[in-house]
Motif scaffolding. Sequence first.
Motif, mmCIF file in Angstrom:
data_model
loop_
_atom_site.group_PDB
_atom_site.id
_atom_site.type_symbol
_atom_site.label_atom_id
_atom_site.label_comp_id
_atom_site.label_asym_id
_atom_site.label_seq_id
_atom_site.Cartn_x
_atom_site.Cartn_y
_atom_site.Cartn_z
ATOM 1 N N LEU A 48 59.382 75.383 105.059
ATOM 2 C CA LEU A 48 58.831 75.115 103.723
ATOM 3 C C LEU A 48 57.348 74.788 103.805
ATOM 4 O O LEU A 48 56.555 75.267 102.982
ATOM 5 N N SER A 49 56.974 73.979 104.786
ATOM 6 C CA SER A 49 55.627 73.384 104.790
ATOM 7 C C SER A 49 54.504 74.401 104.894
ATOM 8 O O SER A 49 53.376 74.112 104.491
ATOM 9 N N THR A 50 54.780 75.579 105.464
ATOM 10 C CA THR A 50 53.709 76.590 105.567
ATOM 11 C C THR A 50 53.889 77.735 104.572
ATOM 12 O O THR A 50 53.151 78.705 104.599
ATOM 13 N N GLY A 51 54.915 77.624 103.702
ATOM 14 C CA GLY A 51 55.099 78.679 102.698
ATOM 15 C C GLY A 51 55.843 79.899 103.220
ATOM 16 O O GLY A 51 55.537 81.036 102.834
ATOM 17 N N THR A 52 56.840 79.680 104.051
ATOM 18 C CA THR A 52 57.622 80.810 104.588
ATOM 19 C C THR A 52 58.308 81.576 103.450
ATOM 20 O O THR A 52 58.828 80.975 102.510
ATOM 21 N N HIS A 53 58.306 82.889 103.572
ATOM 22 C CA HIS A 53 58.840 83.746 102.505
ATOM 23 C C HIS A 53 59.590 84.922 103.108
ATOM 24 O O HIS A 53 59.424 85.252 104.298
ATOM 25 N N GLY A 54 60.373 85.561 102.274
ATOM 26 C CA GLY A 54 61.002 86.830 102.645
ATOM 27 C C GLY A 54 60.385 87.915 101.784
ATOM 28 O O GLY A 54 59.172 87.952 101.598
ATOM 29 N N THR A 55 61.246 88.759 101.207
ATOM 30 C CA THR A 55 60.721 89.789 100.316
ATOM 31 C C THR A 55 61.630 89.957 99.102
ATOM 32 O O THR A 55 62.828 89.675 99.174
ATOM 33 N N GLY A 56 61.042 90.389 98.005
ATOM 34 C CA GLY A 56 61.794 90.588 96.758
ATOM 35 C C GLY A 56 60.866 90.358 95.576
ATOM 36 O O GLY A 56 60.357 89.249 95.404
ATOM 37 N N ARG B 205 55.994 70.723 98.260
ATOM 38 C CA ARG B 205 56.916 71.801 98.631
ATOM 39 C C ARG B 205 56.268 72.730 99.659
ATOM 40 O O ARG B 205 56.932 73.277 100.514
ATOM 41 N N ILE B 206 54.952 72.943 99.528
ATOM 42 C CA ILE B 206 54.206 73.635 100.598
ATOM 43 C C ILE B 206 53.051 72.697 100.922
ATOM 44 O O ILE B 206 51.946 72.835 100.408
ATOM 45 N N GLY B 207 53.355 71.696 101.748
ATOM 46 C CA GLY B 207 52.418 70.578 101.940
ATOM 47 C C GLY B 207 51.715 70.573 103.268
ATOM 48 O O GLY B 207 50.953 69.653 103.568
ATOM 49 N N LEU B 208 51.945 71.577 104.120
ATOM 50 C CA LEU B 208 51.290 71.689 105.438
ATOM 51 C C LEU B 208 51.496 70.455 106.307
ATOM 52 O O LEU B 208 50.718 70.200 107.226
ATOM 53 N N ALA C 121 55.286 85.847 91.431
ATOM 54 C CA ALA C 121 54.334 84.740 91.284
ATOM 55 C C ALA C 121 55.111 83.427 91.221
ATOM 56 O O ALA C 121 56.244 83.400 90.748
ATOM 57 N N ASP C 122 54.507 82.333 91.703
ATOM 58 C CA ASP C 122 55.136 81.015 91.548
ATOM 59 C C ASP C 122 54.089 79.980 91.155
ATOM 60 O O ASP C 122 52.922 80.326 90.914
ATOM 61 N N ASP C 123 54.538 78.701 91.053
ATOM 62 C CA ASP C 123 53.642 77.661 90.534
ATOM 63 C C ASP C 123 53.411 76.526 91.541
ATOM 64 O O ASP C 123 53.061 75.418 91.168
ATOM 65 N N ILE C 124 53.632 76.817 92.814
ATOM 66 C CA ILE C 124 53.446 75.785 93.846
ATOM 67 C C ILE C 124 51.989 75.835 94.307
ATOM 68 O O ILE C 124 51.491 76.901 94.666
ATOM 69 N N TRP C 125 51.332 74.673 94.264
ATOM 70 C CA TRP C 125 49.872 74.665 94.361
ATOM 71 C C TRP C 125 49.289 75.424 95.548
ATOM 72 O O TRP C 125 48.326 76.152 95.411
ATOM 73 N N LEU C 126 49.857 75.228 96.742
ATOM 74 C CA LEU C 126 49.298 75.933 97.909
ATOM 75 C C LEU C 126 50.144 77.137 98.321
ATOM 76 O O LEU C 126 50.069 77.605 99.462
ATOM 77 N N SER C 127 50.926 77.634 97.380
ATOM 78 C CA SER C 127 51.686 78.847 97.692
ATOM 79 C C SER C 127 50.742 80.042 97.707
ATOM 80 O O SER C 127 49.901 80.197 96.818
ATOM 81 N N THR C 128 50.934 80.908 98.701
ATOM 82 C CA THR C 128 50.112 82.120 98.775
ATOM 83 C C THR C 128 50.394 83.032 97.584
ATOM 84 O O THR C 128 49.609 83.940 97.307
ATOM 85 N N ALA C 129 51.508 82.801 96.874
ATOM 86 C CA ALA C 129 51.830 83.618 95.689
ATOM 87 C C ALA C 129 51.556 82.836 94.403
ATOM 88 O O ALA C 129 52.012 83.241 93.333
ATOM 89 N N TYR C 130 50.764 81.745 94.499
ATOM 90 C CA TYR C 130 50.504 80.940 93.301
ATOM 91 C C TYR C 130 49.882 81.821 92.193
ATOM 92 O O TYR C 130 48.834 82.431 92.379
ATOM 93 N N ASP D 163 41.857 71.467 94.604
ATOM 94 C CA ASP D 163 41.325 70.099 94.497
ATOM 95 C C ASP D 163 42.399 69.106 94.095
ATOM 96 O O ASP D 163 42.360 67.943 94.497
ATOM 97 N N GLU D 164 43.372 69.581 93.295
ATOM 98 C CA GLU D 164 44.463 68.669 92.933
ATOM 99 C C GLU D 164 45.315 68.331 94.148
ATOM 100 O O GLU D 164 45.766 67.206 94.310
ATOM 101 N N PHE D 165 45.511 69.323 95.008
ATOM 102 C CA PHE D 165 46.248 69.044 96.245
ATOM 103 C C PHE D 165 45.503 67.962 97.041
ATOM 104 O O PHE D 165 46.098 66.997 97.525
#
Length: 452
Positions: free
Chosen positions: A128-136, A174-177, A362-371, A427-429
Motif C-alpha cells: 500500500l505504502s508505495t502505491g502498488t497497483h495491478g491493471t484494469g 493510504r499511500i504514505g511512503l 483515476a482515484d482520490d488518494i493524494w500521493l497516488s500516481t493515478a490521482y 503540500d497537503e500531504f
Amino acid sequence: MKRATSTASSPGPRVWRNWAGTAAATPARWCRPRSEAEISAALKDAAAAGLQVRALGSGHSFTAVAATSGVALDLSGWTGITAADTRTGLVTARSGTTLRALNAELGGLGLAMANLGDIDAQTLAGALSTGTHGTGARLGGLATQVESLELVLADGSLVTCSASARPDLFAAARIGLGALGVITAVTLRCVPSFTLLADERPMPVEEVLEQFDALAAANDHFEFYWFPYGRKALVKRNNRLAPEEPAGPAAAASAPAMPRWRRFWEFEVMENAAFGTLCRIGRARPRLIPALNRFSSAALSTRTYTDMSHRVFVTPRRVRFAESEYAVPRESLGHVIAELRRAAPRLPDPVMFPVEVRVAAADDIWLSTAYGRESAYVAIHQYTGLPYQDWFDRFESVVAEVAGRPHWGKLHSLDAGRLRPLYPRFDEFRRIRAEVDPEARFGNSYLARVLG
Ligand SMILES: Cc1cc2nc3c(=O)[nH]c(=O)nc-3n(C[C@H](O)[C@H](O)[C@H](O)COP(=O)(O)OP(=O)(O)OC[C@H]3O[C@@H](n4cnc5c(N)ncnc54)[C@H](O)[C@@H]3O)c2cc1C
C-alpha cells in the motif's frame, strides 16, 4: 519468493538489502515487535535515542524507500487476519501479512482482493505504502480497496483513520511512503472469490496501440508486454467469469484450468528458467541482446486458461531485474511508446527485458500516481547486472514531457521540486506529515529527496 530483508552472515552489523540489490542499509538497531504495544514502545525508545525509524516490508521496492540507518522495524512477526465479515467483505489484517498469505486466507473465507499486482511477496502495508497497483481501466490500485487504517504515530499513540474518521490522514496514509506512522492494521473492502478467464496472445505492437482504448474498455484487466527490439506485443486479457458459474462451463470448455505440470512448465521453465538463461547469455554477450530480444518476442505464444483470481494475477518472478515505472495520462501512451521505440535501437547498452503497459482508473488518494486522472502505467526493466542508466534516463525524459508520475517504489530520479507540480495535494500531504511527525522520526534519505 521470500522476504528480501537479509542479514550479513558474517559477524558485524546486520545489513538490510532489497530484492533487486539496488538499495542497502545498515540499521543501528533491529526490532521485531509482536504487538501494538511493542511497536509503540519501539518508537518511544527510538525517540529517546534520537534515532529515525522505518517499518520494513518485504524489501521489494527498487528504491531506498524502506532503508534506514536508524531503527528497522521488522514486522514479519505481526501477521494474519484478525476480523472478517463475509457478508460485507470487510476484512482486517495485520500490516506485516504478505499478500500471498492474505490471498490464501481470503480464499478460505470465499473472498478475494478485487485487483492485484503481478507478485504476492509484498507485505500488505509495504504494498500500500508505495502505491502498488495491478491493471484494469475501471479499477484503482490496492490502496483504493482500503476501508480504514490503524497507525502508531511518532509519539507512540494508536489512531484509526477512514473516510469519516480523520479523513485527511486517511487520504494521505493510504499511500504514505511510510512517512506518517507505522501501519498496524488494514481493513480491506474485499469481494466474493472470483474466477478469471485468462487470454494471452501475441499481436503486432502497432495494432495494440491502435486498439488500446477499446482493449482497455472491453476487458476487466488488460495489459501488454513489448520487447523493445521486437515487433510483437504479448497482450494479456483477464476477464471475470459470472459468479453463478464459478468454473464458467462454456469458458472452461475452451479454456480449462491449467494442470499443475503445465503451470510448472509455462511459469517456472519458460518464463523463469529459459528466460533467465537467455538473460545470462545476453549479459555475457551484450551484442547478442537485440537478437535474443527479437527471439523472445517471436517465441511469444497463445494460451488461455481459467483459475482463481489471485492465481492468474500473480506469477513467479525469479529472474532479478531493475525497474522504473511511470504513470502517464492515458491519452499520451502512444507518444511514450513511439519515443521508446525510437530510443531503444540507439542505446549504448541494449535492453534485455520487455516494457510492460497497464491501466488504472483515476482515484482520490493524494500521493497516488493515478490521482485525478485515468492512467497508463509504463514500466521498463533491465536484467540484473546489465547497465540500465541510459535507458532509464531516456525514459524519464520522455515521460517528463507528459507529466509522468514515478512509482514510489521503483527507480526514478525526481525530487520534491519536480514532484510537487505533479501532485495537486502534495503540500497537503506535507502539512499532515508535519502535524503527525514534526521531527521526521520516520524520515530517511529517500523521503528527504522526494518530500523535501
Ligand atoms: C518482482 C517485483 C514485482 C513487482 N510488481 C509490482 C506490480 O505488479 N505493481 C506495482 O505497483 N508494484 C510492483 N512491485 C513494486 C512493489 O509492489 C512495491 O515496491 C512495494 O512497496 C513492495 O512492498 P514491500 O512489502 O516489499 O515493501 P518495502 O519495499 O519493504 O517497503 C515499502 C515502503 O512501505 C513502508 N512500510 C512497510 N511496512 C509498513 C508499515 N507497517 N507501516 C508504514 N509503512 C510501512 C516502508 O517503510 C517503505 O516505505 C514489484 C516489485 C518487484 C520486486
